[in-house]
Design an enzyme around this catalytic site. Structure first.
Site, PDB file in Angstrom:
ATOM      1  N   GLU A  91       0.822  -1.206   0.000  1.00  0.00           N
ATOM      2  CA  GLU A  91       0.000   0.000   0.000  1.00  0.00           C
ATOM      3  C   GLU A  91       0.855   1.255   0.000  1.00  0.00           C
ATOM      4  O   GLU A  91       1.949   1.265   0.552  1.00  0.00           O
ATOM      5  CB  GLU A  91      -0.859   0.028   1.265  1.00  0.00           C
ATOM      6  CG  GLU A  91      -1.805  -1.138   1.339  1.00  0.00           C
ATOM      7  CD  GLU A  91      -2.579  -1.164   2.646  1.00  0.00           C
ATOM      8  OE1 GLU A  91      -2.768  -0.104   3.251  1.00  0.00           O
ATOM      9  OE2 GLU A  91      -2.984  -2.269   3.038  1.00  0.00           O
ATOM     10  N   CYS A 332      -1.706   2.372   7.503  1.00  0.00           N
ATOM     11  CA  CYS A 332      -0.892   1.226   7.090  1.00  0.00           C
ATOM     12  C   CYS A 332      -1.565  -0.116   7.256  1.00  0.00           C
ATOM     13  O   CYS A 332      -2.045  -0.445   8.306  1.00  0.00           O
ATOM     14  CB  CYS A 332       0.376   1.118   7.933  1.00  0.00           C
ATOM     15  SG  CYS A 332       1.123   2.632   8.350  1.00  0.00           S
TER      16      CYS A 332
HETATM   17  N1  SAH Z   1       8.117   0.002  10.803  1.00  0.00           N
HETATM   18  C1  SAH Z   1       8.253   1.430  10.793  1.00  0.00           C
HETATM   19  C2  SAH Z   1       7.409   2.136   9.743  1.00  0.00           C
HETATM   20  C3  SAH Z   1       6.021   1.640   9.486  1.00  0.00           C
HETATM   21  S1  SAH Z   1       4.772   1.952  10.692  1.00  0.00           S
HETATM   22  C4  SAH Z   1       7.959   1.986  12.168  1.00  0.00           C
HETATM   23  O1  SAH Z   1       7.612   1.224  13.052  1.00  0.00           O
HETATM   24  O2  SAH Z   1       8.146   3.165  12.370  1.00  0.00           O
HETATM   25  C5  SAH Z   1       4.390   3.639  10.491  1.00  0.00           C
HETATM   26  C6  SAH Z   1       3.908   4.324  11.751  1.00  0.00           C
HETATM   27  O3  SAH Z   1       2.535   4.028  12.022  1.00  0.00           O
HETATM   28  C7  SAH Z   1       4.684   3.913  12.985  1.00  0.00           C
HETATM   29  O4  SAH Z   1       4.947   5.036  13.784  1.00  0.00           O
HETATM   30  C8  SAH Z   1       3.682   2.985  13.662  1.00  0.00           C
HETATM   31  O5  SAH Z   1       4.005   2.822  15.012  1.00  0.00           O
HETATM   32  C9  SAH Z   1       2.389   3.698  13.377  1.00  0.00           C
HETATM   33  N2  SAH Z   1       1.179   2.912  13.570  1.00  0.00           N
HETATM   34  C10 SAH Z   1       0.967   1.613  13.320  1.00  0.00           C
HETATM   35  N3  SAH Z   1      -0.271   1.236  13.675  1.00  0.00           N
HETATM   36  C11 SAH Z   1      -0.890   2.337  14.142  1.00  0.00           C
HETATM   37  C12 SAH Z   1      -2.183   2.592  14.655  1.00  0.00           C
HETATM   38  N4  SAH Z   1      -3.115   1.623  14.773  1.00  0.00           N
HETATM   39  N5  SAH Z   1      -2.448   3.860  15.042  1.00  0.00           N
HETATM   40  C13 SAH Z   1      -1.518   4.854  14.926  1.00  0.00           C
HETATM   41  N6  SAH Z   1      -0.295   4.657  14.456  1.00  0.00           N
HETATM   42  C14 SAH Z   1       0.036   3.415  14.069  1.00  0.00           C
END
Ligand code: SAH
Length: 354
Positions: A91, A332
């Site tokens: 995505e 994501c």
């Molecule tokens: N693996 C990397 C990048 C992908 S996740 C990382 O962990 O940074 C991208 C961002 O979205 C990260 O900050 C992650 O913690 C956040 N994220 C994932 N699920 C989420 C949710 N349900 N609500 C808010 N942020 C979320």
């Protein structure tokens, strides 16, 4: 076969020279692949048919085909579900800001990190993306929108530092003057905290912004949310961030998703401010996207505001992230999960997309 779009400028030149193609062919092919977003060798019409055929015999072109496109009626955010050559899905999200378009790209199909609140890991890990496949998301979005993208965040599916070599190769390609030529200053990379790789990245001196998904002020809370914390706890992560900021003079962006009754108390804010004070940084507060399976619910607006105020009072710059594309599952992993569950005919799969 090798994906030609994933090769560095130098390797591409060497490969084409080995085929006895003149040097200017490498300039043309690099531009087709990196700037013009060619999907096939047949598109490269300024090459002879014979040359195109020779390339096609030896190389493949990574594919990134838009399988679905959703446009937010609220704010114009666009979400793509791309299908890769082997049928994997990733995505990307394009957000419209006053200063231009920002794209959030995926670096892996699925994820191994298993963060408790994240949809990307729920479907498991499939594979790393090639440099050309990370780039392909940007090229296809630009082609579809007919507009140039000015900023890139590596914050989609996957953990970029778990696909370190390919991500670094991608960064070199996208910032190449003969390619899209997007300055690394306009690129952010987000990690859940793979400490040795943060040190590696610091030594590269690339000038990109490092975002760190912190989400907790202490190990007790972070262990529960982000399993990687058990391997590299805050006592290792925070000094790595401090060193990164010091050596690159770039402010670290700490991501902090506020989850009701988990990490959103004023005491948490005070503890966080105390730990981050020595670091050149900024805190990005994100009301969490609800994950009902885990019992995680977004903090109420008043708690978010109070949390931000506690940080500001202690001299820590904080902003609350505006929520874009809420009507199109823009966060994501949500869309891939839906698609995969539908393909598998999983009972209880979320409602099909139109
Ligand atoms: N693996 C990397 C990048 C992908 S996740 C990382 O962990 O940074 C991208 C961002 O979205 C990260 O900050 C992650 O913690 C956040 N994220 C994932 N699920 C989420 C949710 N349900 N609500 C808010 N942020 C979320």
């Amino acid at each position: 076969m090798t994906d030609l779009r994933s090769l560095s400028r130098e390797t591409l030149a060497a490969e084409l020279a080995a085929l006895n193609l003149p040097a200017y062919r490498a300039d043309q092919v690099f531009a087709w692949l990196q700037k013009r977003g060619a999907r096939s060798f047949a598109e490269m019409t300024d090459l002879s048919k014979a040359d195109r055929a020779r390339l096609a015999e030896r190389f493949t072109l990574s594919a990134c085909a838009a399988e679905r496109k959703l446009v937010s009626a609220q704010d114009g955010t666009v979400k793509y579900l791309f299908r890769l050559a082997d049928g994997e899905y990733v995505e990307s999200v394009v957000m419209r800001y006053r200063y231009g378009l920002t794209i959030c790209v995926s670096t892996q199909a699925g994820c191994k990190m298993g963060c408790a609140f994240c949809a990307s890991g729920l479907g498991g890990f499939s594979r790393d993306l090639l440099p050309g496949e990370i780039l392909g998301q940007i090229l296809e979005a630009q082609r579809d929108l007919g507009e140039m993208i000015s900023r890139v965040v590596l914050m989609g599916m996957g953990e970029p530092l778990d696909n370190y070599g390919n991500v670094l190769a991608f960064l070199r390609l996208i910032s190449h003057p003969d390619g899209l030529n997007i300055s690394l200053r306009k690129i952010s990379l987000s990690t859940c905290g793979l400490v040795p790789r943060i040190h590696d990245l610091r030594r590269e001196r690339l000038g990109l912004t490092l975002s760190v998904s912190l989400h907790a002020p202490n190990d007790a809370v972070r262990d529960r949310l982000i399993p990687v914390n058990r391997r590299w706890p805050l006592a290792e992560l925070l000094p790595a961030c401090e060193a990164y900021a010091r050596d690159t003079s770039r402010r670290i962006s700490f991501e902090y998703a506020l989850i009701r009754n988990v990490n959103d108390s004023p005491a948490c804010a005070r503890e966080l401010a105390g730990k981050l004070r020595p670091i050149l940084c900024h805190v990005n507060l994100i009301p969490v996207n609800d994950v009902p399976e885990q019992g995680f619910v977004r903090s109420p607006a008043a708690a978010v505001a109070a949390f931000a105020a506690e940080l500001e009072q202690r001299g820590l710059p904080a902003t609350v992230r505006r929520r874009l594309g809420g009507d199109i599952d823009a966060s994501c992993g949500q869309l891939r999960r839906r698609q995969t569950m539908q393909n598998l005919g999983t009972p209880g799969a979320p409602a099909p997309l139109k």
